[in-house]
Design an enzyme around this catalytic site. Structure first.
Site, short mmCIF file in Angstrom:
data_model
loop_
_atom_site.label_atom_id
_atom_site.label_comp_id
_atom_site.label_asym_id
_atom_site.label_seq_id
_atom_site.Cartn_x
_atom_site.Cartn_y
_atom_site.Cartn_z
N ARG A 303 32.86 42.51 31.78
CA ARG A 303 33.37 41.89 33.01
C ARG A 303 33.47 40.37 32.85
NH1 ARG A 303 30.18 45.84 37.38
NH2 ARG A 303 31.69 47.54 37.17
N TYR A 449 40.94 46.78 35.25
CA TYR A 449 39.98 47.42 34.33
C TYR A 449 38.62 46.74 34.35
CZ TYR A 449 41.64 44.23 30.45
OH TYR A 449 42.00 43.19 29.65
N GLU A 450 37.67 47.43 33.73
CA GLU A 450 36.24 47.06 33.74
C GLU A 450 35.69 47.01 35.17
OE1 GLU A 450 35.31 47.48 31.01
OE2 GLU A 450 36.91 46.86 29.68
N GLY A 451 36.18 47.90 36.00
CA GLY A 451 35.80 47.94 37.41
C GLY A 451 36.78 47.13 38.22
N GLN A 456 33.95 45.01 42.07
CA GLN A 456 33.19 43.77 41.88
C GLN A 456 32.70 43.22 43.22
OE1 GLN A 456 32.75 43.14 38.62
NE2 GLN A 456 34.17 44.85 38.36
#
Length: 614
Positions: A303, A449-451, A456
């Site tokens: 992230r 992506y990556e959450g 977040q």
């Protein structure tokens, strides 16, 4: 623009200011465990990285975009030049700057590594994703693996011999990782047979490394549902012989690669594990059912890396737009707009172009400060651990708190700023002759992506604000407050600092509002409805603070610089970045707080049918 021409550019002077003058790299380097590093060594590394970014990676950016990757006989081939660039990248050590010497690295502070990553990602985001994922996967094994696993995998993955991936997402689940259906069946020898399909796997296959090590989340037969039942497995593309050499295929197949809006040089794969019931993996470490906590060690780093990607492209877009605006002549100066005979002016002289450029400049500089500050907290936490545990806890807490801000605000602003760069160019920016249209397409994925960025925001509001009884958030607010009290009457920035103070007060009021909702079940839906707005508010307070902090430092430094020295104009730029942001962005925090307090529930009140019929 012909393929193979570098368009990447940045300003090392700006990076040096943030790293050395604002955040005191010299106060971290030169002390254990960073004894071998100082400002001179860091400047040399960054100068060489910038050369590599411009000469090797930059020319391949448009090549990767236009060629993309291809699948032949189940294997992925990367664009022309990528394989050679991979070899050069590792030969010159750019990816191991901050790696522990125990694993073959150079042991530099993370403050330096994140600036190296900005240059590499800014020059060629798609290419830099391959080694970035290998780095993250290796870190998980280094921290969570057995000694034998560390010895087998970590250094090979960090030095580019092997690649690496993280395999979470499945077709039916998306971000709902706990719905994963991939399975793991215990074997008598302690290994596991892995079976399942993963999608959107960046770098899932390529031709640059000898082997690829997949970290795969799967559910051991009989494990509980949801994320608590998931375990993490090391699954090589090729089985590994006892001597570390690559053996026979491990029943990991490439189903396809995605055809995407951007980052076309990065292979985004559908991977099928165990279609022939011959895919063998080993548990990371020795404990089952802790896969999510292990994967989050990689996820948090990933992230932060996404925020760096956003910064890299936003910065590249800004400097390209600035260069174009200085060169492109169109229209007369605004003071002579009625005179058809007036000479054509460079578009940087037009007020709205100047506004867009200063907006880009301020945001790029502020996000860079936020990222380097987070890295400073990482470095100090490591230095103080075991020596001053209270201070180390403070720094670790700030890393936790700032990570969702770096990821979400950095990625949201990257897409906006890259699109704004197109606007500076006008019609020229929309065509492939210039790089900003690719930057815009490439940057859109960062908020997903990556959450996703809503994840977040929920992480920030639902977990991070309340961590340690709210202490981390209180310490952040205390840091901002200390700056405000020290500079409230500043001769140049006093009014801007007071605007920051009003924004900080609004943020605190919103935090208390959200806390109240968490205690009232009827109002709980307001939390996900408002979390994105709260994250943006907090990000703007953080960036506004850091821009003003940089401006105060620059004001003092400028006093000792001669009138004809280039740093005179540089420090002037820091002043106007801070003033622009304080005057044009920070007032929005108060308005956002009013919107949160209004408790609008219309998105929940509207019926499904009222959205429309399709």
């Amino acid at each position: 623009m012909s393929a193979g021409i570098n368009t990447y550019k940045t300003d090392l002077r700006e990076i040096f200011f943030t790293l050395f003058e604002q955040f005191g790299f010299g106060q971290v380097s030169g002390q254990a465990p960073y004894e071998a590093w100082g400002p001179d060594e860091a400047k040399a590394v960054l100068t060489e990285t910038y050369r590599f970014a411009r000469e090797v990676l930059g020319p391949l950016n448009s090549v990767g975009d236009r060629e993309g990757c291809r699948v032949e006989n189940g294997a992925v081939f990367t664009p022309t030049g990528f394989k050679d660039a991979w070899k050069k990248l590792y030969e010159q050590g750019f990816k191991t700057v901050a790696v522990d010497p125990e694993h073959g690295g150079q042991g530099a502070p993370m403050m330096l590594q994140v600036t190296v990553e900005e240059l590499l990602s800014g020059a060629n985001t798609a290419f830099n994703m391959y080694p970035g994922l290998a780095f993250g996967a290796a870190e998980v094994i280094a921290e969570c693996g057995t000694p034998a696993q560390q010895k087998m995998y970590v250094e090979r993955m960090l030095n580019g011999t092997w690649g690496g991936t993280m395999c979470l997402t499945e077709p039916h689940a998306g971000s709902d990782v706990g719905a994963a259906k991939s399975t793991a069946r215990r074997n008598a020898d302690g290994t596991y047979n892995i079976r399942g399909t993963k999608i959107f796997i960046s770098g899932g296959d390529h031709d640059m490394a000898d082997n690829i090590i997949h970290l795969v989340l799967a559910r051991i037969d009989g494990a509980s549902p949801g994320t608590k039942g998931l375990s993490l497995f090391i699954v090589p593309k090729l089985r590994i012989n006892a001597d570390g050499s690559a053996g026979k295929p491990n029943d990991v197949g490439v189903g396809s690669i995605e055809h995407k809006m951007g980052i076309n040089g990065s292979a985004t794969c559908v991977l099928n594990f165990g279609e022939n019931d011959a895919c063998v993996g080993e548990l990371v470490g020795t404990v089952e059912h802790v896969g999510m906590s292990q994967m989050f060690k990689m996820m948090n780093g990933a992230r932060i890396a996404v925020g760096i990607q956003g910064l890299g492209l936003a910065s590249a877009a800004y400097y390209n737009a600035l260069d174009y605006a200085k060169d492109r002549k169109q229209g007369s100066h605004f003071t002579k707009w009625k005179d058809p005979t007036a000479p054509r002016a460079a578009i940087i002289e037009h007020p709205d172009v100047r506004r867009m450029l200063l907006d880009m400049k301020a945001h790029v500089e502020g996000i860079r400060s936020l990222i380097i500050k987070l890295a400073m907290h990482l470095d100090k936490a490591r230095q103080l651990s075991g020596k001053d545990d209270d201070a180390a806890t403070y720094h670790r807490g700030q890393v936790e708190l700032l990570t969702p801000l770096v990821k979400a605000y950095g990625s949201d602003q990257a897409f906006r700023l890259c699109a704004q760069a197109i606007q500076v160019y006008g019609g020229a920016g929309y065509i492939q002759d210039y790089p900003v249209e690719q930057y815009t397409r490439d940057s859109k994925i960062f908020s997903i992506y990556e959450g996703t960025n809503h994840i977040q925001a929920m992480d920030l509001v639902g977990r991070k604000l309340g961590q340690a009884g709210g202490m981390h958030f209180q310490q952040f607010m205390g840091d901002v407050g200390a700056f405000i009290e020290a500079n409230r009457e500043h001769a140049v920035y006093g009014e801007a600092v007071k605007t920051l103070a009003s924004a900080q007060e609004a943020l605190m009021a919103s935090a208390m509002t959200v806390f109240g909702w968490s205690q009232d079940g009827a109002k709980f839906p307001l939390i996900p409805l408002s979390s994105n707005r709260f994250l943006q508010m907090m990000s703007e307070v953080a960036v506004g603070w850091l821009l003003l902090d940089a401006a105060v430092i620059a004001e003092k430094a400028q006093a000792s610089v001669s009138a004809d020295h280039p740093d005179r104009a540089f420090y002037e730029g820091k002043k106007f970045s801070a003033l622009y942001y304080a005057r044009n962005v920070l007032p929005g925090v108060e308005q956002a707080a009013r919107l949160i307090a209004a408790e609008d529930t219309s998105p929940m009140d509207i019926s499904d049918a009222a959205f429309g019929t399709v």
